[in-house]
Design a protein around this motif. Structure first.
Motif, PDB file in Angstrom:
ATOM      1  N   ILE A  69     -50.834  66.089 108.569  1.00  0.00           N
ATOM      2  CA  ILE A  69     -49.649  66.974 107.977  1.00  0.00           C
ATOM      3  C   ILE A  69     -48.525  66.387 109.268  1.00  0.00           C
ATOM      4  CG2 ILE A  69     -50.445  68.583 109.388  1.00  0.00           C
ATOM      5  CD1 ILE A  69     -49.196  70.502 107.346  1.00  0.00           C
ATOM      6  N   THR A  70     -47.370  66.674 108.564  1.00  0.00           N
ATOM      7  CA  THR A  70     -46.068  66.547 109.557  1.00  0.00           C
ATOM      8  C   THR A  70     -45.435  67.783 109.432  1.00  0.00           C
ATOM      9  OG1 THR A  70     -46.030  64.262 109.126  1.00  0.00           O
ATOM     10  CG2 THR A  70     -43.944  65.303 110.021  1.00  0.00           C
ATOM     11  N   ILE A  71     -45.105  68.301 110.537  1.00  0.00           N
ATOM     12  CA  ILE A  71     -44.271  69.675 110.436  1.00  0.00           C
ATOM     13  C   ILE A  71     -42.752  69.472 111.149  1.00  0.00           C
ATOM     14  CG2 ILE A  71     -44.230  72.038 111.254  1.00  0.00           C
ATOM     15  CD1 ILE A  71     -47.342  72.228 110.790  1.00  0.00           C
ATOM     16  N   GLU A  72     -42.049  69.940 110.620  1.00  0.00           N
ATOM     17  CA  GLU A  72     -40.833  69.723 111.155  1.00  0.00           C
ATOM     18  C   GLU A  72     -40.325  71.003 111.812  1.00  0.00           C
ATOM     19  OE1 GLU A  72     -37.220  67.541 109.634  1.00  0.00           O
ATOM     20  OE2 GLU A  72     -38.528  66.602 108.033  1.00  0.00           O
ATOM     21  N   ILE A  73     -39.835  71.160 113.347  1.00  0.00           N
ATOM     22  CA  ILE A  73     -39.441  72.297 113.894  1.00  0.00           C
ATOM     23  C   ILE A  73     -38.375  71.795 114.740  1.00  0.00           C
ATOM     24  CG2 ILE A  73     -40.004  73.576 115.865  1.00  0.00           C
ATOM     25  CD1 ILE A  73     -42.793  73.516 115.291  1.00  0.00           C
ATOM     26  N   ASP A  74     -37.162  72.607 114.522  1.00  0.00           N
ATOM     27  CA  ASP A  74     -35.832  72.429 115.021  1.00  0.00           C
ATOM     28  C   ASP A  74     -36.063  72.981 116.521  1.00  0.00           C
ATOM     29  OD1 ASP A  74     -33.329  72.209 115.636  1.00  0.00           O
ATOM     30  OD2 ASP A  74     -32.517  73.396 114.236  1.00  0.00           O
ATOM     31  N   GLU A  75     -36.016  72.070 117.448  1.00  0.00           N
ATOM     32  CA  GLU A  75     -36.377  72.551 118.667  1.00  0.00           C
ATOM     33  C   GLU A  75     -35.122  73.312 119.079  1.00  0.00           C
ATOM     34  OE1 GLU A  75     -35.558  68.193 119.204  1.00  0.00           O
ATOM     35  OE2 GLU A  75     -36.935  69.470 117.834  1.00  0.00           O
ATOM     36  N   LYS A  76     -33.951  73.129 118.617  1.00  0.00           N
ATOM     37  CA  LYS A  76     -32.548  73.551 118.940  1.00  0.00           C
ATOM     38  C   LYS A  76     -32.624  75.013 118.652  1.00  0.00           C
ATOM     39  CE  LYS A  76     -29.981  69.420 118.017  1.00  0.00           C
ATOM     40  NZ  LYS A  76     -28.877  68.802 116.876  1.00  0.00           N
ATOM     41  N   LYS A  77     -33.611  75.563 117.791  1.00  0.00           N
ATOM     42  CA  LYS A  77     -33.698  77.084 117.831  1.00  0.00           C
ATOM     43  C   LYS A  77     -34.673  77.680 119.000  1.00  0.00           C
ATOM     44  CE  LYS A  77     -33.735  77.100 112.700  1.00  0.00           C
ATOM     45  NZ  LYS A  77     -34.570  77.553 111.644  1.00  0.00           N
ATOM     46  N   TYR A  78     -34.971  76.913 119.813  1.00  0.00           N
ATOM     47  CA  TYR A  78     -35.877  77.409 120.790  1.00  0.00           C
ATOM     48  C   TYR A  78     -35.389  76.861 122.155  1.00  0.00           C
ATOM     49  CZ  TYR A  78     -38.387  78.366 116.497  1.00  0.00           C
ATOM     50  OH  TYR A  78     -38.911  78.632 115.149  1.00  0.00           O
ATOM     51  N   PRO A  79     -34.172  77.052 122.511  1.00  0.00           N
ATOM     52  CA  PRO A  79     -33.760  76.345 123.515  1.00  0.00           C
ATOM     53  C   PRO A  79     -34.312  76.633 125.103  1.00  0.00           C
ATOM     54  CG  PRO A  79     -32.168  78.156 123.105  1.00  0.00           C
ATOM     55  CD  PRO A  79     -33.269  77.890 121.984  1.00  0.00           C
ATOM     56  N   HIS A  80     -35.094  77.509 125.059  1.00  0.00           N
ATOM     57  CA  HIS A  80     -35.783  78.071 126.268  1.00  0.00           C
ATOM     58  C   HIS A  80     -37.114  77.566 126.325  1.00  0.00           C
ATOM     59  CE1 HIS A  80     -32.216  80.335 127.221  1.00  0.00           C
ATOM     60  NE2 HIS A  80     -32.487  80.913 126.006  1.00  0.00           N
ATOM     61  N   LEU A  81     -37.741  76.798 125.457  1.00  0.00           N
ATOM     62  CA  LEU A  81     -38.954  75.966 125.109  1.00  0.00           C
ATOM     63  C   LEU A  81     -38.841  74.702 125.408  1.00  0.00           C
ATOM     64  CD1 LEU A  81     -40.547  78.447 122.547  1.00  0.00           C
ATOM     65  CD2 LEU A  81     -40.747  78.810 125.029  1.00  0.00           C
ATOM     66  N   SER A  82     -39.848  74.082 126.081  1.00  0.00           N
ATOM     67  CA  SER A  82     -40.018  72.530 126.183  1.00  0.00           C
ATOM     68  C   SER A  82     -40.732  72.143 124.839  1.00  0.00           C
ATOM     69  CB  SER A  82     -40.786  72.161 127.438  1.00  0.00           C
ATOM     70  OG  SER A  82     -41.999  72.576 127.408  1.00  0.00           O
ATOM     71  N   LYS A  83     -40.483  70.908 124.542  1.00  0.00           N
ATOM     72  CA  LYS A  83     -41.006  70.074 123.405  1.00  0.00           C
ATOM     73  C   LYS A  83     -42.474  70.241 123.672  1.00  0.00           C
ATOM     74  CE  LYS A  83     -37.490  67.048 122.005  1.00  0.00           C
ATOM     75  NZ  LYS A  83     -37.234  65.632 121.666  1.00  0.00           N
ATOM     76  N   GLU A  84     -43.146  70.107 124.850  1.00  0.00           N
ATOM     77  CA  GLU A  84     -44.512  70.176 125.262  1.00  0.00           C
ATOM     78  C   GLU A  84     -45.044  71.498 124.937  1.00  0.00           C
ATOM     79  OE1 GLU A  84     -42.066  68.974 127.426  1.00  0.00           O
ATOM     80  OE2 GLU A  84     -42.437  66.756 127.072  1.00  0.00           O
ATOM     81  N   THR A  85     -44.525  72.624 125.315  1.00  0.00           N
ATOM     82  CA  THR A  85     -44.608  74.065 125.065  1.00  0.00           C
ATOM     83  C   THR A  85     -44.790  74.428 123.486  1.00  0.00           C
ATOM     84  OG1 THR A  85     -43.647  74.892 126.874  1.00  0.00           O
ATOM     85  CG2 THR A  85     -44.278  76.374 125.390  1.00  0.00           C
ATOM     86  N   ILE A  86     -43.860  73.830 122.747  1.00  0.00           N
ATOM     87  CA  ILE A  86     -43.705  73.968 121.171  1.00  0.00           C
ATOM     88  C   ILE A  86     -44.854  73.046 120.817  1.00  0.00           C
ATOM     89  CG2 ILE A  86     -42.617  73.344 119.097  1.00  0.00           C
ATOM     90  CD1 ILE A  86     -39.845  73.850 120.875  1.00  0.00           C
ATOM     91  N   ARG A  87     -45.135  71.952 121.165  1.00  0.00           N
ATOM     92  CA  ARG A  87     -46.161  71.225 120.630  1.00  0.00           C
ATOM     93  C   ARG A  87     -47.690  71.899 120.871  1.00  0.00           C
ATOM     94  NH1 ARG A  87     -44.751  66.664 122.893  1.00  0.00           N
ATOM     95  NH2 ARG A  87     -43.436  65.793 121.090  1.00  0.00           N
ATOM     96  N   ALA A  88     -47.680  72.151 122.167  1.00  0.00           N
ATOM     97  CA  ALA A  88     -48.942  72.994 122.283  1.00  0.00           C
ATOM     98  C   ALA A  88     -49.311  73.963 121.599  1.00  0.00           C
ATOM     99  CB  ALA A  88     -48.987  72.967 123.774  1.00  0.00           C
TER     100      ALA A  88
END
Length: 56
Positions: free
Chosen positions: A7-26
């Motif tokens: 599955i591929t899930i798109e997340i707009d990391e700009k909506k979560y400026p205080h979270l790193s990509k690693e945190t979002i991914r985890a």
């Protein structure tokens, strides 16, 4: 039998400026793994029921 699904899930990391990509991914991976365990268990239960009913 093994069934591989991806599955591929798109997340707009700009909506979560205080979270790193690693945190979002985890977080996403942890939630996805838990969800897929539940899906696997429910699918096995459904297949067990279908198998029992087919044997009648």
């Amino acid at each position: 039998m093994k069934v591989k699904m991806s599955i591929t899930i798109e997340i707009d990391e700009k909506k979560y400026p205080h979270l790193s990509k690693e945190t979002i991914r985890a977080e996403l991976q942890g939630n996805f793994d838990l969800y897929m365990q539940q899906v696997e268990e429910e699918t096995k239960n459904l297949l067990d029921d279908m198998n029992r009913n087919a044997a009648k």
